[in-house]
Motif scaffolding. Structure first.
Motif, PDB file in Angstrom:
ATOM      1  N   ASN A   1       0.839  -1.196   0.000  1.00  0.00           N
ATOM      2  CA  ASN A   1       0.000   0.000   0.000  1.00  0.00           C
ATOM      3  C   ASN A   1       0.876   1.248   0.000  1.00  0.00           C
ATOM      4  O   ASN A   1       2.010   1.232   0.487  1.00  0.00           O
ATOM      5  N   TYR A   2       0.324   2.325  -0.550  1.00  0.00           N
ATOM      6  CA  TYR A   2       1.032   3.608  -0.572  1.00  0.00           C
ATOM      7  C   TYR A   2       0.068   4.668  -0.067  1.00  0.00           C
ATOM      8  O   TYR A   2      -1.062   4.756  -0.544  1.00  0.00           O
ATOM      9  N   SER A   3       0.507   5.472   0.892  1.00  0.00           N
ATOM     10  CA  SER A   3      -0.354   6.519   1.454  1.00  0.00           C
ATOM     11  C   SER A   3       0.342   7.872   1.412  1.00  0.00           C
ATOM     12  O   SER A   3       1.554   7.961   1.572  1.00  0.00           O
ATOM     13  N   THR A   4      -0.446   8.909   1.188  1.00  0.00           N
ATOM     14  CA  THR A   4       0.051  10.274   1.263  1.00  0.00           C
ATOM     15  C   THR A   4      -1.094  11.155   1.746  1.00  0.00           C
ATOM     16  O   THR A   4      -2.261  10.744   1.700  1.00  0.00           O
ATOM     17  N   ALA A   5      -0.785  12.338   2.239  1.00  0.00           N
ATOM     18  CA  ALA A   5      -1.825  13.171   2.842  1.00  0.00           C
ATOM     19  C   ALA A   5      -1.572  14.646   2.573  1.00  0.00           C
ATOM     20  O   ALA A   5      -0.433  15.068   2.338  1.00  0.00           O
TER      21      ALA A   5
ATOM     22  N   ASN B   1      -2.894   0.806   6.180  1.00  0.00           N
ATOM     23  CA  ASN B   1      -2.613  -0.606   6.448  1.00  0.00           C
ATOM     24  C   ASN B   1      -3.788  -1.523   6.138  1.00  0.00           C
ATOM     25  O   ASN B   1      -3.730  -2.716   6.428  1.00  0.00           O
ATOM     26  N   THR B   2      -4.840  -0.972   5.562  1.00  0.00           N
ATOM     27  CA  THR B   2      -6.005  -1.796   5.191  1.00  0.00           C
ATOM     28  C   THR B   2      -5.811  -2.338   3.782  1.00  0.00           C
ATOM     29  O   THR B   2      -5.541  -1.588   2.841  1.00  0.00           O
ATOM     30  N   ALA B   3      -5.931  -3.649   3.635  1.00  0.00           N
ATOM     31  CA  ALA B   3      -5.646  -4.303   2.348  1.00  0.00           C
ATOM     32  C   ALA B   3      -6.681  -3.902   1.296  1.00  0.00           C
ATOM     33  O   ALA B   3      -7.840  -3.605   1.606  1.00  0.00           O
TER      34      ALA B   3
ATOM     35  N   LEU C   1      -6.569  15.340   4.423  1.00  0.00           N
ATOM     36  CA  LEU C   1      -7.074  14.560   3.296  1.00  0.00           C
ATOM     37  C   LEU C   1      -6.075  13.434   3.029  1.00  0.00           C
ATOM     38  O   LEU C   1      -4.915  13.685   2.689  1.00  0.00           O
ATOM     39  N   VAL C   2      -6.522  12.190   3.208  1.00  0.00           N
ATOM     40  CA  VAL C   2      -5.643  11.025   3.126  1.00  0.00           C
ATOM     41  C   VAL C   2      -5.938  10.238   1.853  1.00  0.00           C
ATOM     42  O   VAL C   2      -7.085   9.870   1.595  1.00  0.00           O
ATOM     43  N   PHE C   3      -4.905   9.992   1.061  1.00  0.00           N
ATOM     44  CA  PHE C   3      -5.009   9.157  -0.130  1.00  0.00           C
ATOM     45  C   PHE C   3      -4.256   7.857   0.130  1.00  0.00           C
ATOM     46  O   PHE C   3      -3.075   7.885   0.504  1.00  0.00           O
ATOM     47  N   SER C   4      -4.918   6.722  -0.079  1.00  0.00           N
ATOM     48  CA  SER C   4      -4.257   5.423   0.017  1.00  0.00           C
ATOM     49  C   SER C   4      -4.504   4.677  -1.280  1.00  0.00           C
ATOM     50  O   SER C   4      -5.633   4.647  -1.781  1.00  0.00           O
ATOM     51  N   ALA C   5      -3.445   4.075  -1.805  1.00  0.00           N
ATOM     52  CA  ALA C   5      -3.561   3.364  -3.077  1.00  0.00           C
ATOM     53  C   ALA C   5      -2.715   2.104  -3.011  1.00  0.00           C
ATOM     54  O   ALA C   5      -1.780   1.996  -2.209  1.00  0.00           O
TER      55      ALA C   5
ATOM     56  N   HIS D   1       0.099  -0.276  -4.609  1.00  0.00           N
ATOM     57  CA  HIS D   1       1.297  -0.011  -5.405  1.00  0.00           C
ATOM     58  C   HIS D   1       1.139  -0.483  -6.853  1.00  0.00           C
ATOM     59  O   HIS D   1       1.812   0.015  -7.760  1.00  0.00           O
ATOM     60  N   ILE D   2       0.251  -1.413  -7.104  1.00  0.00           N
ATOM     61  CA  ILE D   2       0.066  -1.932  -8.455  1.00  0.00           C
ATOM     62  C   ILE D   2      -0.499  -0.859  -9.394  1.00  0.00           C
ATOM     63  O   ILE D   2      -0.459  -0.996 -10.616  1.00  0.00           O
ATOM     64  N   ALA D   3      -1.000   0.236  -8.797  1.00  0.00           N
ATOM     65  CA  ALA D   3      -1.565   1.344  -9.581  1.00  0.00           C
ATOM     66  C   ALA D   3      -0.903   2.675  -9.271  1.00  0.00           C
ATOM     67  O   ALA D   3      -1.338   3.711  -9.775  1.00  0.00           O
ATOM     68  N   PHE D   4       0.162   2.664  -8.475  1.00  0.00           N
ATOM     69  CA  PHE D   4       0.622   3.920  -7.893  1.00  0.00           C
ATOM     70  C   PHE D   4       2.081   3.777  -7.489  1.00  0.00           C
ATOM     71  O   PHE D   4       2.524   2.702  -7.087  1.00  0.00           O
ATOM     72  N   ASP D   5       2.833   4.880  -7.588  1.00  0.00           N
ATOM     73  CA  ASP D   5       4.196   4.905  -7.054  1.00  0.00           C
ATOM     74  C   ASP D   5       4.473   6.287  -6.473  1.00  0.00           C
ATOM     75  O   ASP D   5       3.575   7.147  -6.434  1.00  0.00           O
ATOM     76  N   GLY D   6       5.698   6.496  -6.008  1.00  0.00           N
ATOM     77  CA  GLY D   6       6.011   7.760  -5.356  1.00  0.00           C
ATOM     78  C   GLY D   6       5.841   8.960  -6.263  1.00  0.00           C
ATOM     79  O   GLY D   6       5.359  10.012  -5.846  1.00  0.00           O
ATOM     80  N   TRP D   7       6.227   8.830  -7.528  1.00  0.00           N
ATOM     81  CA  TRP D   7       6.051   9.909  -8.496  1.00  0.00           C
ATOM     82  C   TRP D   7       4.558  10.195  -8.666  1.00  0.00           C
ATOM     83  O   TRP D   7       4.144  11.354  -8.805  1.00  0.00           O
TER      84      TRP D   7
END
Length: 401
Positions: free
Chosen positions: A69-73, A148-150, A177-181, A183-189
């Motif tokens: 999982n990848y999260s940013t806020a 941490n939610t699958a 505002l929290v975005f969670s994605a 990794h199969i659809a998302f990366d740091g960039w």
């Protein structure tokens, strides 16, 4: 409303990787570039990219894991228009097909399934019932739990958005505002793309304007098709030849001292340790790099390898480094999983001086970048290292700057 855009604006200075590439061009040295034309996928193409395929198989082994999982806020202050907020999120989902994609298994093979439309609901959590002194800590706990939610990759969506309301602070409303994605659809960039687009869209929509964002030239599935076409022919043979020679006879495992034994299966339950490097030391590091014609990345990677050598006693060390994988300009403003992992092998048998080490490391990094078209998963497939669920093949340590 004020959006904290401190980290949203793209730097106009060159990145370390681009600076190194420019230096190599100026020195007349060859650098591999993505010279093939970008052709959009044919109708009906639904293959995962090689990197996505690896994550899919890892997901199949442990579908309840949140390890990828990848999260940013974003911290928002002031008056927030929830309807405009919702409109911004759905505009981003509409722009980027990968956020409307799920993965179905057909005859044992995963396939991308695109939803023509998707309305993503924002989960709102009001924390104003808590004492003000507890709200920040609770918002951090909720953000961690959300991250941490699958995800269910077969049903999607691959993005979740939560809005945490913290109430009044210094006479202004505060929201997280929290975005969670996945990794199969998302990366740091992708996180930078998403946050910049959100800031741009909100500022336009709150004024009643249309989206100022230009239409995307390609989508992630187009990249997957393009990459599959590139992974064949003489180019692949040449780059695989480089990696096979470079990684021939590598040690199976980097044994680092630890206070407990390595688990038989990776748990992904690691921890984080944070520390600061002073501005004075940072300036000295830059000066050392400049005086030796190397980037800060190369200098710090060399230091890191010396540290690994001292801890492990090993003189043949493999470290993974991430590369953005966006080798075409059409990919720079696209959300998706493009990142590739390259391997830097450091040999210390002949006791090189530090200056010799950083110069060798600089060449290693540039050579690796020149052969970055080979996905790490393809490399593992070709090298066939001994596999163990307790650790990553080829390297067990990564270095990221």
């Amino acid at each position: 409303m004020y959006i904290d855009t401190q980290n949203l604006e793209r730097k106009t200075t060159l990145s370390q990787a681009k600076r190194a590439l420019l230096d190599r061009y100026l020195q007349g040295k060859a650098v591999a570039v993505s010279d093939s034309a970008f052709v959009k996928r044919p109708e009906g193409f639904a293959q995962l990219s090689p990197a996505q395929l690896r994550l899919w198989y890892l997901h199949k082994i442990n579908p309840n894991s949140s390890g990828y999982n990848y999260s940013t806020a974003l911290r928002l202050t002031g008056n927030l228009d929830l309807s405009v907020l919702q409109k911004c999120i759905n505009e981003i989902v509409s722009r980027h097909e990968i956020l409307r994609t799920a993965i179905a298994e057909v005859n044992g093979q995963p396939k991308l399934v695109l939803a023509p439309e998707l309305c993503l609901s924002i989960q709102r959590r009001d924390l104003t019932h808590l004492p003000e002194s507890q709200r920040e800590a609770e918002s951090q706990r909720i953000s961690r739990d959300d991250g941490n939610t699958a995800f269910n990759l077969t049903t999607g969506p691959l993005l979740r958005v939560s809005l945490l309301c913290l109430g009044q602070q210094e006479h202004e409303e505060v929201f997280i505002l929290v975005f969670s994605a996945h990794h199969i659809a998302f990366d740091g960039w992708s996180a930078g793309v998403l946050l910049r687009e959100f800031a741009t869209l909100y500022q336009a929509f709150i004024k009643g304007q249309d989206s100022p964002l230009p239409e995307l030239a390609v989508q992630y599935a187009d990249f997957s098709y393009w990459q599959h076409n590139r992974l064949q022919g003489q180019r692949l043979v040449q780059q695989l030849g480089y990696w096979k020679k470079q990684l021939q006879g590598i040690p199976e495992l980097l044994e680092l001292p630890a206070d407990r034994s390595r688990p038989s299966v990776r748990s992904y339950q690691g921890a984080s340790y944070f520390f600061n490097i002073s501005p004075e030391l940072t300036a000295r590091l830059h000066k050392i790099g400049q005086s030796n014609g190397c980037t800060l990345f190369t200098l710090l990677l060399s230091c890191f390898n010396i540290l690994l050598h001292r801890y492990s006693g090993e003189k043949d060390i493999c470290v993974g480094i991430p590369f953005a994988g966006r080798t075409k300009p059409e990919l720079e403003n696209l959300i998706g999983f493009f990142i590739n992992t390259l391997v830097i092998r450091t040999k210390l048998e002949n006791n090189p001086s530090f200056i010799e080490l950083i110069k060798t490391t600089q060449e290693q990094v540039l050579d690796a970048q020149s052969n970055q078209d080979v996905p790490f998963d393809k490399l593992v497939e070709e090298l066939k290292p001994q596999r163990n669920p307790g650790y990553n093949p080829i390297f067990q340590v990564m270095f990221v700057l």
